[in-house]
Scaffold this active site. Structure first.
Site, PDB file in Angstrom:
ATOM      1  N   GLU A 138      50.499  34.872  34.676  1.00 44.82           N
ATOM      2  CA  GLU A 138      50.801  33.924  35.752  1.00 44.82           C
ATOM      3  C   GLU A 138      51.233  32.614  35.102  1.00 44.82           C
ATOM      4  OE1 GLU A 138      51.852  32.310  38.748  1.00 44.82           O
ATOM      5  OE2 GLU A 138      50.710  34.067  39.413  1.00 44.82           O
ATOM      6  N   ASP A 180      57.180  38.009  45.160  1.00 45.33           N
ATOM      7  CA  ASP A 180      58.081  37.318  46.084  1.00 45.33           C
ATOM      8  C   ASP A 180      59.082  38.319  46.661  1.00 45.33           C
ATOM      9  OD1 ASP A 180      60.312  35.723  47.136  1.00 45.33           O
ATOM     10  OD2 ASP A 180      59.265  34.035  46.221  1.00 45.33           O
ATOM     11  N   LYS A 193      66.056  37.068  52.089  1.00 44.66           N
ATOM     12  CA  LYS A 193      67.485  37.082  52.385  1.00 44.66           C
ATOM     13  C   LYS A 193      68.196  38.142  51.555  1.00 44.66           C
ATOM     14  CE  LYS A 193      67.650  32.196  53.680  1.00 44.66           C
ATOM     15  NZ  LYS A 193      68.240  30.864  53.393  1.00 44.66           N
ATOM     16  N   THR A 236      42.933  40.193  50.974  1.00 41.25           N
ATOM     17  CA  THR A 236      42.840  38.755  50.773  1.00 41.25           C
ATOM     18  C   THR A 236      42.830  38.045  52.129  1.00 41.25           C
ATOM     19  OG1 THR A 236      45.238  38.467  50.684  1.00 41.25           O
ATOM     20  CG2 THR A 236      44.109  38.971  48.609  1.00 41.25           C
ATOM     21  N   LYS A 237      42.504  36.759  52.117  1.00 41.84           N
ATOM     22  CA  LYS A 237      42.517  35.975  53.357  1.00 41.84           C
ATOM     23  C   LYS A 237      43.910  35.994  53.985  1.00 41.84           C
ATOM     24  CE  LYS A 237      38.838  32.853  51.827  1.00 41.84           C
ATOM     25  NZ  LYS A 237      38.496  31.452  51.442  1.00 41.84           N
TER      26      LYS A 237
END
Length: 249
Positions: free
Chosen positions: A106, A156, A160, A227-228
């Site tokens: 990361e 990600d 588009k 996850t939240k």
């Protein structure tokens, strides 16, 4: 007990394969990064965790084969995670799978600090972090046959259409990962964007070194938590797709 997906011993089924070819204007590996540059402020707690735990759990990027046994202080199955966000799922998985080691890439400092904070709070010892582009880590630090698993959770989606070529899960990267997996090792992707899920399934199905562990999409493995953000999406009626393939011999 939570564990990596079991190898059933039979030949897994394959989902229908597409052509698996990248767009003509995509150059690899330089055009595709494992991250998107995002603005973000490191909190006081994250900064303190970076200072307190960084030297123990953050590895230097050094071109050359990683000595995982030296990095973790033991010999154990090695799982690569590409992009962990704020580390919520990463810390959970490391906690329920103490028998495995997790090499986590990361680039964003707030996320690194957040994961280090979770490591300190939970006393985790089986995580090491590389604050570096995962594509370069794969190319220069991970030899073929060195991994027992790979996690790519919620990359990600580049919604588009003209940006689809920037998506991380593309044939060249998947081919690299497949070669770095040991026979029987797994590649687990998850996304909440259905068009990306369809692309992931097509690209992984077209890789000859990988075979689908399910008939299409896989059930969510018990080790991957909600996850939240994911729970919120499910309440709003959004879907989540898991894709789980194994390296064939």
């Amino acid at each position: 007990m939570h564990s990596i997906p079991a190898d059933t011993g039979h030949t897994p089924s394959r989902a229908p394969a597409g052509n698996g070819s990248p767009p003509a204007d995509v150059a690899f590996p330089k055009a595709i990064k494992s991250y998107v540059r995002r603005a973000g402020r490191t909190t006081t707690g994250q900064a303190k965790a970076l200072e307190t735990f960084g030297s123990q759990f953050v590895l230097d990027y050094t071109p050359g084969p990683l000595d995982a046994q030296a990095a973790f202080g033991r010999a154990a199955p090695l799982i690569l995670e590409i992009g962990f966000g704020m580390g919520e799922a990463t810390a959970h998985i490391a906690g329920v799978r103490p028998q495995d080691d997790f090499l986590c890439c990361e680039v964003h400092e707030p996320g690194v600090g957040a994961l280090l904070k979770r490591i300190g709070e939970r006393g985790l010892t089986n995580i090491r972090i590389l604050q570096h582009d995962a594509v370069e880590v794969i190319d220069h630090m991970l030899p073929e046959g060195s991994l027992d698993g790979v996690h790519i959770f919620f990359p990600d989606p580049w919604h588009k259409k003209r940006h689809n070529k920037r998506r991380l899960v593309q044939p060249p990267l998947v081919a690299k990962l497949a070669r770095r997996l040991k026979p029987g090792g797994y590649l687990h992707c998850a996304t909440d964007w259905q068009p990306y899920a369809e692309q992931m399934l097509e690209v992984l199905s077209a890789e000859p070194l990988l075979a689908n562990s399910a008939d299409g999409y896989a059930p969510q493995p018990d080790y991957r938590p909600l996850t939240k953000f994911e729970n919120r999406g499910l309440r709003l009626g959004h879907g989540v797709w898991d894709i789980l393939f194994r390296r064939v011999a």
